[in-house]
Design an enzyme around this catalytic site. Structure first.
Site, PDB file in Angstrom:
ATOM      1  N   MET A 274      65.767  16.357  13.781  1.00  0.00           N
ATOM      2  CA  MET A 274      65.785  16.914  15.131  1.00  0.00           C
ATOM      3  C   MET A 274      64.665  16.380  16.018  1.00  0.00           C
ATOM      4  SD  MET A 274      68.410  18.825  15.290  1.00  0.00           S
ATOM      5  CE  MET A 274      68.060  19.578  16.868  1.00  0.00           C
ATOM      6  N   ARG A 275      63.779  15.546  15.460  1.00  0.00           N
ATOM      7  CA  ARG A 275      62.664  15.073  16.268  1.00  0.00           C
ATOM      8  C   ARG A 275      63.155  14.240  17.451  1.00  0.00           C
ATOM      9  NH1 ARG A 275      59.495  13.261  12.524  1.00  0.00           N
ATOM     10  NH2 ARG A 275      57.987  14.968  12.501  1.00  0.00           N
ATOM     11  N   ALA A 276      64.229  13.477  17.252  1.00  0.00           N
ATOM     12  CA  ALA A 276      64.738  12.644  18.340  1.00  0.00           C
ATOM     13  C   ALA A 276      65.201  13.493  19.512  1.00  0.00           C
ATOM     14  CB  ALA A 276      65.888  11.774  17.827  1.00  0.00           C
TER      15      ALA A 276
END
Length: 703
Positions: A274-276
């Site tokens: 989910m970092r993107a």
């Protein structure tokens, strides 16, 4: 102090300048990784950015740059009394490639702690960079544990130092910028993901832009102060725009439509984690603030994807970076923007690097390092042609046969074939205990790992062995007049802990590309095996080199490098055909290792010979090919080169020549099938151990 090159004087490199300024507007974006060939003004642009950052208020005398209005409650120099602050420019701190862990995070003065009973902490570069820029040139050459510490601090906004029961924490919020040349090796995908944005830069091929590079460089070198003065107005305007965007940033609205566009884009490109999504949201918000708007639009999401996603799509070092812009547009078109309320016209202001500002007054780029400018390369997909850096090169003195012609009298050259699918390979390691660069292959004395003993420190003490120090001091307490409970410790008593970990090696591949290897379609399987070993070398942080032999001689297709993807590109384009000059391949390996030993004496080599063992040509050497190859192999064995032979012979009738070669080299022979990690447990524990009963030459080798 020399006058820095002005940021606004850098022309071209639009994406690079935009990515840097977006992080200046919103440090929460997570930093920038700049990838590109040498001489592309990467360092020039980064060093010039610090002049555009607003000045910072600091508590006078605080080594950790606390803000007077909101000092860090856990500051080691605190607590701070209320009072006026001092104003200074934002710092740009550079982390050298050879920096130690103590230099990065700080160090406790163990000598003073033991001898004087005080907890003295010397801040590191993370403390110096707080509220500024931390610049890491050649970040791909930095040791992995330092990169982990660096990225953890950037993500948490704080640095933690734990040493011998003493704990120190201090704030460490900074704009992280890393630059790298992909030809020198890649970062692991897990580390790539920790950088917020990435930018690919390349030198311009337009003559007009290159002329402007030279013109500006010469003008800067002739009169740095005067050159900077001519750009001072533009610098002031962009600095004011950064300040205005920071003020506007909290007011920017990230609507549901924009969030759906971001989520659909990350899902459509199959980005892990989910970092993107979070980075894209922060980047799109910063883009809107930079443009003077209070809502995020589709063009902001599109630009954020181009900056935040390319490096997150790489699964292994052989994947080409880039983003399919047609697919990106199709995804975004499924979620059209709602018609926004027109914003009032913003105050007139300077245009930044995304448009028609003063920094675009001329083509090209220039800087004190002479880096030429230009526009970023076209985004490339997995089927894009290899770059010029990956094209095969013919070293001086080597022979290259044109395609379709006779090659050394052994038949026509055959076109290159594609490699078979790579697989997980057996663990191959160099015996003994080395002292090379940190890695994951062979045993070595390292700064990190399990503690194996103690010794007197050589230079500054970094890793105290407490038990050994007490043991050294204990017999002398009476003579030193000890009267209380404390231990009287002197400098001569201190002991440095010795630790054992893993090192990276130089894995030199010697690949048979003769006509016999092309028979029965073996070359595809051979390339698949070498590709698998290259992937293993990437994961274990090795340097690699590639030698091929066929026809009348051998050539060094790729000098030793940390770029395994460059080796994979050479391998993919490797043609086959001609006779088999095995001795030439081994002698080229001997010379390559000799030169590399002078350049990097601490890095131990592992020779991997991929062949069926045939020797049908002596090339320019003359004599019996088989005898020449055996003598060459024994020479390598006598010098203690650890070797393994990958036996490519197939068919119901086998000559076993690869086994004879392995015996002469003093190492094991492993078949293509036996190279797989799941084929036979415990095949290779040590590359010298499997042939003790086969070869009398093994006994002559150094232990």
């Amino acid at each position: 102090m020399s006058t820095p090159y002005p940021f606004t004087a850098v022309v071209g490199q639009t994406d690079l300048r935009l990515a840097l300024l977006l992080n200046a507007v919103s440090p929460a974006v997570g930093g920038v990784l700049v990838r590109g060939e040498k001489g592309t003004a990467k360092s020039t642009a980064v060093r010039a950015l610090s002049a555009l950052l607003p000045q910072v208020d600091v508590v006078p005398g605080c080594r950790f740059s606390c803000a007077p209005g909101a000092p860090d409650p856990a500051c080691p120099d605190g607590p701070h009394e209320p009072g006026p602050g001092a104003v200074r420019p934002a710092r740009m701190v550079e982390l050298p490639v050879g920096a130690s862990e103590d230099r990065l995070v700080g160090a406790l003065d163990i000598e003073r702690a033991l001898a004087e009973g005080v907890k003295a902490f010397e801040p590191g570069l993370l403390a110096d960079a707080h509220r500024g820029i931390l610049y890491v040139d050649e970040v791909n050459l930095l040791h992995d544990h330092l990169i982990d510490l660096l990225l953890d601090a950037a993500a948490m906004g704080a640095s933690y130092v734990e040493r011998e029961g003493v704990s120190v924490r201090h704030a460490a919020r900074f704009l992280l910028v890393g630059t790298m040349n992909p030809e020198e090796g890649e970062l692991r995908p897990q580390l790539l993901d920790r950088f917020g944005l990435t930018v690919e830069v390349a030198a311009s091929r337009e003559p007009a832009q290159r002329v402007e590079v030279v013109r500006r460089r010469l003008a800067y070198e002739d009169d740095p102060a005067g050159f900077a003065t001519r750009w001072a107005g533009d610098e002031h305007e962009v600095r004011a725009r950064v300040v205005a965007a920071r003020v506007l940033l909290p007011k920017v609205s990230l609507g549901d439509t924009a969030l759906l566009q971001i989520a659909a884009t990350c899902a459509g490109f199959e980005v892990d984690g989910m970092r993107a999504d979070i980075v894209m949201a922060r980047t799109a918000t910063a883009l809107a603030a930079w443009a003077g708007r209070t809502e995020v639009r589709k063009e902001d999401v599109r630009q954020a994807a181009l900056l935040a996603l390319p490096h997150r799509r790489r699964r292994n070092p052989f994947d080409a970076p880039g983003l399919d812009e047609d697919l990106l547009d199709r995804i975004l078109d499924e979620f059209p923007d709602e018609e926004p309320e027109p914003d009032p016209d913003p105050e007139p202001g300077p245009e930044g690097p995304d448009g028609n500002g003063p920094d675009d007054s001329g083509p090209g780029d220039g800087g004190p390092d002479g880096g030429p400018g230009g526009t970023p390369p076209q985004e490339s997909g997995p089927d894009a042609p290899a770059s010029e850096a990956e094209a095969p090169q013919t070293p001086q003195g080597s022979e290259q046969q044109p395609s379709g012609q006779e090659n050394g009298g052994g038949g026509p050259e055959q076109a290159a074939v594609r490699a078979a699918e790579p697989f997980r390979t057996k663990m191959l390691s160099v015996p003994g205990l080395g002292e090379g660069a940190s890695g994951r292959r062979s045993r070595a004395r390292t700064a990190h790992g399990r503690t194996t003993g103690a010794q007197r420190p050589r230079g500054h003490l970094t890793k105290l062995h407490l038990a050994a120090t007490i043991q050294a001091a204990a017999p002398h307490q009476k003579a030193r007049g000890r009267s209380g409970r404390g231990l009287v410790v002197r400098k001569d008593d201190l002991r440095q802990a010795t630790r054992e970990g893993r090192e990276g090696n130089l894995v030199l591949f010697v690949v048979d590309a003769s006509g016999s290897m092309a028979a029965r379609q073996r070359m595809s399987a051979v390339k698949g095996a070498v590709l698998s070993l290259l992937l293993d070398a990437y994961q274990r942080r090795d340097k690699v080199g590639l030698i091929t032999f066929r026809g009348a001689g051998a050539q060094l297709a790729l000098p030793p490098t940390s770029s395994v993807d460059a080796a994979a590109a050479r391998l993919e384009q490797l043609p086959t055909g001609g006779r088999t000059p095995l001795a030439a391949g081994l002698l080229t390996a001997h010379e390559t290792l000799r030169i590399e030993r002078l350049r990097d004496p601490s890095r131990r080599p592992l020779l991997v010979v991929v062949t069926d063992g045939r020797a049908t040509s002596a090339g320019a050497l003359g004599g019996d090919p088989r005898e020449l190859s055996r003598r060459s192999a024994r020479m390598l064995a006598a010098e203690g080169v650890a070797s393994v032979v990958v036996d490519c012979e197939s068919g119901p009738v086998r000559l076993g020549l690869a086994g004879v070669l392995a015996a002469d080299l003093g190492g094991p022979a492993v078949s293509l099938d036996g190279l797989r990690a799941d084929s036979l447990a415990g095949l290779v524990k040590n590359v010298r151990t499997a042939v003790t009963s086969q070869s009398p030459h093994t006994n002559r080798r150094a232990a």
